[in-house]
Design a protein around this motif. Structure first.
Motif, PDB file in Angstrom:
ATOM      1  N   LEU A 215       0.931  -1.307  -0.130  1.00 24.55           N
ATOM      2  CA  LEU A 215       0.009   0.069  -0.153  1.00 24.55           C
ATOM      3  C   LEU A 215       1.046   1.219  -0.049  1.00 24.55           C
ATOM      4  O   LEU A 215       1.683   1.508   1.007  1.00 24.55           O
ATOM      5  CB  LEU A 215      -0.956   0.001   1.170  1.00 24.55           C
ATOM      6  N   LEU A 216       0.780   2.057  -0.913  1.00 26.96           N
ATOM      7  CA  LEU A 216       1.431   3.311  -1.173  1.00 26.96           C
ATOM      8  C   LEU A 216       0.916   4.401  -0.532  1.00 26.96           C
ATOM      9  O   LEU A 216       1.318   5.225   0.218  1.00 26.96           O
ATOM     10  CB  LEU A 216       1.653   3.790  -2.701  1.00 26.96           C
ATOM     11  N   GLY A 217      -0.433   4.572  -0.482  1.00 26.20           N
ATOM     12  CA  GLY A 217      -1.245   5.333   0.373  1.00 26.20           C
ATOM     13  C   GLY A 217      -2.701   5.026   0.764  1.00 26.20           C
ATOM     14  O   GLY A 217      -3.426   3.932  -0.045  1.00 26.20           O
ATOM     15  N   SER A 218      -3.223   5.147   1.868  1.00 23.49           N
ATOM     16  CA  SER A 218      -4.514   4.664   2.032  1.00 23.49           C
ATOM     17  C   SER A 218      -5.484   5.555   3.050  1.00 23.49           C
ATOM     18  O   SER A 218      -5.001   6.116   3.861  1.00 23.49           O
ATOM     19  CB  SER A 218      -4.576   3.105   2.564  1.00 23.49           C
ATOM     20  N   GLU A 219      -6.721   5.023   3.155  1.00 20.83           N
ATOM     21  CA  GLU A 219      -7.666   5.752   4.212  1.00 20.83           C
ATOM     22  C   GLU A 219      -8.289   4.716   4.767  1.00 20.83           C
ATOM     23  O   GLU A 219      -9.133   3.543   3.919  1.00 20.83           O
ATOM     24  CB  GLU A 219      -8.570   6.654   3.503  1.00 20.83           C
ATOM     25  N   GLY A 220      -8.328   4.181   5.890  1.00 23.25           N
ATOM     26  CA  GLY A 220      -9.075   3.417   6.743  1.00 23.25           C
ATOM     27  C   GLY A 220      -8.521   2.034   6.899  1.00 23.25           C
ATOM     28  O   GLY A 220      -8.884   0.996   7.653  1.00 23.25           O
ATOM     29  N   LEU A 221      -7.290   1.785   6.298  1.00 23.32           N
ATOM     30  CA  LEU A 221      -6.274   0.586   6.373  1.00 23.32           C
ATOM     31  C   LEU A 221      -5.269   0.651   7.206  1.00 23.32           C
ATOM     32  O   LEU A 221      -4.657   1.891   7.190  1.00 23.32           O
ATOM     33  CB  LEU A 221      -5.918   0.071   5.051  1.00 23.32           C
ATOM     34  N   SER A 222      -4.940  -0.149   7.943  1.00 24.18           N
ATOM     35  CA  SER A 222      -3.836  -0.172   8.683  1.00 24.18           C
ATOM     36  C   SER A 222      -2.724  -0.969   8.084  1.00 24.18           C
ATOM     37  O   SER A 222      -1.378  -0.757   8.715  1.00 24.18           O
ATOM     38  CB  SER A 222      -4.012  -0.474  10.293  1.00 24.18           C
ATOM     39  N   LEU A 223      -2.821  -1.798   7.386  1.00 22.35           N
ATOM     40  CA  LEU A 223      -1.513  -2.924   6.884  1.00 22.35           C
ATOM     41  C   LEU A 223      -0.734  -2.114   5.689  1.00 22.35           C
ATOM     42  O   LEU A 223      -1.295  -1.093   5.221  1.00 22.35           O
ATOM     43  CB  LEU A 223      -2.283  -4.116   6.480  1.00 22.35           C
ATOM     44  N   ASN A 224       0.194  -2.708   5.830  1.00 23.77           N
ATOM     45  CA  ASN A 224       1.469  -2.043   4.785  1.00 23.77           C
ATOM     46  C   ASN A 224       1.261  -2.997   3.529  1.00 23.77           C
ATOM     47  O   ASN A 224       1.896  -2.414   2.516  1.00 23.77           O
ATOM     48  CB  ASN A 224       2.799  -1.597   5.373  1.00 23.77           C
ATOM     49  N   SER A 225       1.291  -4.189   3.734  1.00 20.71           N
ATOM     50  CA  SER A 225       1.315  -5.166   2.692  1.00 20.71           C
ATOM     51  C   SER A 225       0.518  -6.436   2.890  1.00 20.71           C
ATOM     52  O   SER A 225       0.174  -6.726   3.869  1.00 20.71           O
ATOM     53  CB  SER A 225       2.835  -5.510   2.471  1.00 20.71           C
ATOM     54  N   SER A 226       0.503  -7.222   1.737  1.00 17.47           N
ATOM     55  CA  SER A 226      -0.313  -8.488   1.877  1.00 17.47           C
ATOM     56  C   SER A 226       0.319  -9.342   0.733  1.00 17.47           C
ATOM     57  O   SER A 226       0.934  -8.851  -0.261  1.00 17.47           O
ATOM     58  CB  SER A 226      -1.766  -8.269   1.836  1.00 17.47           C
ATOM     59  N   SER A 227      -0.206 -10.730   0.898  1.00 19.60           N
ATOM     60  CA  SER A 227      -0.018 -11.602   0.004  1.00 19.60           C
ATOM     61  C   SER A 227      -0.687 -11.112  -1.508  1.00 19.60           C
ATOM     62  O   SER A 227      -1.784 -10.706  -1.422  1.00 19.60           O
ATOM     63  CB  SER A 227      -0.147 -12.986   0.047  1.00 19.60           C
ATOM     64  N   ARG A 228      -0.249 -11.250  -2.733  1.00 22.39           N
ATOM     65  CA  ARG A 228      -0.973 -10.797  -4.013  1.00 22.39           C
ATOM     66  C   ARG A 228      -1.990 -11.830  -4.263  1.00 22.39           C
ATOM     67  O   ARG A 228      -3.140 -11.625  -4.556  1.00 22.39           O
ATOM     68  CB  ARG A 228       0.230 -11.022  -5.086  1.00 22.39           C
ATOM     69  N   SER A 229      -1.839 -13.211  -3.668  1.00 29.87           N
ATOM     70  CA  SER A 229      -2.874 -14.066  -3.827  1.00 29.87           C
ATOM     71  C   SER A 229      -4.387 -13.693  -3.066  1.00 29.87           C
ATOM     72  O   SER A 229      -5.201 -14.046  -3.557  1.00 29.87           O
ATOM     73  CB  SER A 229      -2.438 -15.528  -3.497  1.00 29.87           C
ATOM     74  N   ASP A 230      -3.998 -12.711  -2.213  1.00 32.56           N
ATOM     75  CA  ASP A 230      -5.162 -12.495  -1.139  1.00 32.56           C
ATOM     76  C   ASP A 230      -5.715 -11.105  -1.682  1.00 32.56           C
ATOM     77  O   ASP A 230      -6.878 -10.742  -1.337  1.00 32.56           O
ATOM     78  CB  ASP A 230      -4.872 -12.250   0.097  1.00 32.56           C
ATOM     79  N   ALA A 231      -5.167 -10.514  -2.560  1.00 35.43           N
ATOM     80  CA  ALA A 231      -5.555  -9.074  -3.009  1.00 35.43           C
ATOM     81  C   ALA A 231      -6.366  -8.979  -3.974  1.00 35.43           C
ATOM     82  O   ALA A 231      -6.508  -9.630  -5.185  1.00 35.43           O
ATOM     83  CB  ALA A 231      -4.056  -8.263  -3.533  1.00 35.43           C
TER      84      ALA A 231
END
Length: 728
Positions: free
Chosen positions: A54-70
């Motif tokens: 995540l380069l920027g967000s509103e409402g989310l606290s995570l920075n990264s995740s697995s691509r398969s879950d995205a």
């Protein structure tokens, strides 16, 4: 959103165009996007072969995740700048089993646009919005706005990648800014761009509808020049947070001056804008939202929390606050303060013979007469059914209170016209004088209350001044306390159950357990008399533990869908409530999700932090928690924000007057707040079909009252349940 680990060995900083974990400017744009599309989440993500960052967000606290879950992985394979829209994730086979759909945060709506930063296929970037509720439609205009926003973000990111800006990129940036301003101008909120000196450089068109100005009238002026003078300190504190770079989207609520002179409540959110790197401040972006309607509803609910709905007088909570102030003033100035407790004589007979509407009219008239006798800075409060309390401050001498008492008796005694009938009531008054040595408000009220007993014993319609010899009547109360101890030992206490039903279907959803006492000599003793005494002498602890076990045991005889509600006292919270609840559930085997604990605002006022922490622990076990008698205590809204109650039970005093448009508006506001906070609404005291229809109309999901059933014995409650289910 829960963080799901990424299996990639690549770190967030490995990309040469991304040098910080989070981009504040992209965060600010995401905040604008979330407000624009009315969603909870907005984010910009980059996907490599294994991970999503995540380069920027509103409402989310995570920075990264697995691509398969995205979800963005689906977007990334699409055509550049063409949105992928999923109105309801549960209806789309591609994502219905995605962990972010089936698990926290349970996404139901998603829309994303792929953008490109270079000619290679290794890195894909998407601009996405999502929410926890499905959408019925996301039309062509919405898609165009999202695409335009993606183009704007793409241009911003390309500006960070390149070390020089080409002519084509310059044109794209200008075009993107124009599109962004078009988006802002079509929104209902006001968007404001400011330079580093907080002077407005851009104001969106919504300012015309909200504040009456044209954008041109405000450009160039300081951003805070329209704020009400009384609210400048609020904005100053907010501004301090912005300057400190607190990354939690601080907001403040202040009044802005409308062009025609009146003031509008505005919720303001200000964020810093950076160019190049995080240390290069380029200006500020502000989002201004009109919250006048919400504030009016909140202020009205707060007013009702401190005032009696029938008479408009202060209630018990506000009275005690005024009494505390009067005691402090007496200690400073040494001028006497008087406390009067007043009880109407013959009110019950009139109320029973002429009906509740006449009784209500009588109470309103008495309150008007009492206020006419007092000075503007004195306080008269309604603290019970026909009981009033008064604080007289700045008395020249103690005997001045005697004169006021005589004038009150004379004013109340004058004939009253009620629907063509003339009635007369009297008032008995207990009076005590506070001196600079007095510090305890409860002790003063108790002294005045004992004097009231003496006035009633003297034949009523008179007043008595407290003296220490009045302890004889207290002895009678002490005897009742001794009888209670024997009553607990002999099993004189029992429970009755009053159904709570679905407002639409009439099906029973739960039953509230209510304690009763059958005294061997006095007969039935009112709960209003023995419950406060049990709280004073501590017997409420063993009685409460017994009631929990008895109610849980009885609930096992009902259908498994029905809950049992049990009222709990503040004393129980200080004396092992958690252990009593767990013991009752363990001993009876009742599932935790079938037990509902009902607490009043007065309970929360006493050691609120400890009570709320205890409720959180109990609720984590599956126990349902309801806020009882909502609106009769102090600071309701604050507690609704601090604890996620499962149910709000609107006090019967509001339901009784629901035919009045103002009362109906308050009920509607409470329902609206409850819905926004995910709390079910129960209307207490529904006694007529007209009241039932009105509470249904205002959105109350469940109802309780004599229209459906009075409190029933265990056997009668079982029969009622069976009959109710047979009708379904």
């Amino acid at each position: 959103m829960a963080q799901r680990p990424c299996a990639s060995s690549e770190t967030a900083n490995s990309a040469n165009w991304r040098t910080s974990p989070r981009d504040p400017q992209l965060d600010a744009i995401c905040r604008v996007a979330a407000g624009l599309f009315g969603v909870r989440y907005a984010y910009v993500s980059r996907l490599d072969e294994a991970c999503q960052f995540l380069l920027g967000s509103e409402g989310l606290s995570l920075n990264s995740s697995s691509r398969s879950d995205a979800l963005c992985a689906l977007t990334a394979v699409g055509q550049q700048h063409i949105p992928l829209v999923i109105l309801d994730t549960l209806a789309d086979h591609r994502v219905v089993r995605n962990p972010y759909v089936t698990d926290e945060p349970h996404l139901r709506f998603y829309a994303g646009v792929p953008i490109s930063l270079d000619d290679g296929a290794a890195n894909k970037v998407t601009v996405c919005v999502a929410d926890t509720v499905p959408r019925a439609v996301f039309d062509a205009k919405d898609r165009e706005r999202l695409s335009d926003l993606a183009v704007f973000i793409e241009a911003a990111l390309r500006g960070r990648i390149a070390h020089h800006v080409t002519h084509r990129a310059q044109r794209q940036a200008v075009d993107s800014e124009r599109r962004f301003r078009l988006i802002a101008d079509s929104a209902n909120d006001i968007f404001v761009l400011c330079d580093v000196d907080m002077r407005r450089t851009y104001v969106s068109a919504a300012v015309r509808n909200i504040l009456g100005y044209t954008p041109e009238e405000l450009i160039g002026a300081q951003a805070f020049n329209l704020i009400h003078a009384d609210d400048t300190h609020i904005f100053a504190e907010h501004w301090t947070q912005v300057l400190a770079g607190i990354d939690e989207r601080p907001t403040c609520c202040v009044r802005y001056k409308h062009k025609d002179g009146h003031h509008v409540w505005i919720e303001a959110s200000v964020s810093r804008l950076h160019e190049g790197n995080a240390d290069s401040l380029s200006g500020y972006i502000a989002v201004l939202r009109d919250v006048s309607v919400r504030r009016e509803a909140e202020d009205r609910i707060h007013y009702l929390a401190l005032h009696d709905a029938l008479t408009g007088l202060p209630n018990r909570a506000l009275f005690h606050d005024r009494l505390d102030q009067a005691i402090a003033q007496t200690a400073r100035t040494r001028s006497p303060t008087a406390v009067l407790v007043c009880d109407l004589d013959r009110f019950k007979a009139i109320n029973d013979s002429l009906g509740h509407p006449a009784g209500d009219a009588l109470l309103r008239e008495v309150s008007v007469r009492m206020r006419s006798v007092l000075r503007p800075y004195d306080t008269v409060a309604r603290v019970g059914g026909d009981e009033f309390a008064i604080v007289l401050t700045y008395l020249d001498e103690p005997c001045a209170a005697d004169v006021v008492a005589e004038r009150l008796i004379a004013a109340v005694a004058a004939p009253i016209h009620l629907d063509g009938q003339i009635v007369e009531v009297g008032v008995s008054i207990g009076l005590t004088i506070a001196t600079e040595r007095d510090r305890d408000a409860d002790e003063l009220f108790k002294r005045a209350d004992m004097a009231l007993y003496e006035a009633k014993a003297e034949g009523r319609n008179t007043y008595r001044i407290f003296c220490p010899d009045f302890g004889a009547r207290v002895a009678s109360r002490g005897q009742l306390g001794l009888d209670m101890k024997e009553g607990v030992r002999r099993g004189e206490f029992y429970l009755v159950y009053q159904p709570v039903v679905d407002a639409t279907t009439g099906a029973v959803v739960s039953l509230e357990a209510l304690m009763r006492w059958q005294h061997p000599v006095r007969g039935g003793v009112s709960p209003g008399e023995f419950i406060p005494l049990a709280e004073e002498n501590g017997l409420i602890v063993p009685l409460g533990a017994w009631a929990l076990r008895e109610a849980c045991s009885e609930a096992l005889t009902w259908p498994e869908t029905l809950l049992v509600g049990v009222n709990v006292s503040a004393v129980q919270f200080r004396s092992g409530l958690e252990e009593a609840v767990l013991t009752a559930l363990a001993d009876t085997g009742l599932p935790a999700n079938r037990l509902k604990l009902e607490v009043t605002e007065s309970v929360l006022m006493q050691d609120g932090d400890a009570v709320i922490a205890c409720l959180h622990r109990l609720r984590s076990l599956g126990i349902v928690v309801a806020l009882d008698d909502f609106g009769t205590g102090y600071s309701s809204l604050g507690y609704l924000r601090r604890f996620p109650f499962d149910k709000i039970k609107i006090d019967k005093s509001f339901i009784r007057d629901i035919a009045d448009p103002d009362a109906a508006a308050i009920v509607r506001a409470v329902v609206s707040i409850g819905e926004r906070l995910g709390m079910g609404i129960v209307a207490e005291g529904v006694e007529t079909a007209e009241q039932l229809e009105l509470v249904r109309r205002e959105g109350c999901g469940q109802v309780q009252g004599f229209l459906f059933s009075r409190p029933l014995s265990s056997l009668a409650a079982r029969a009622y349940i069976q009959a109710n289910q047979a009708q379904r």
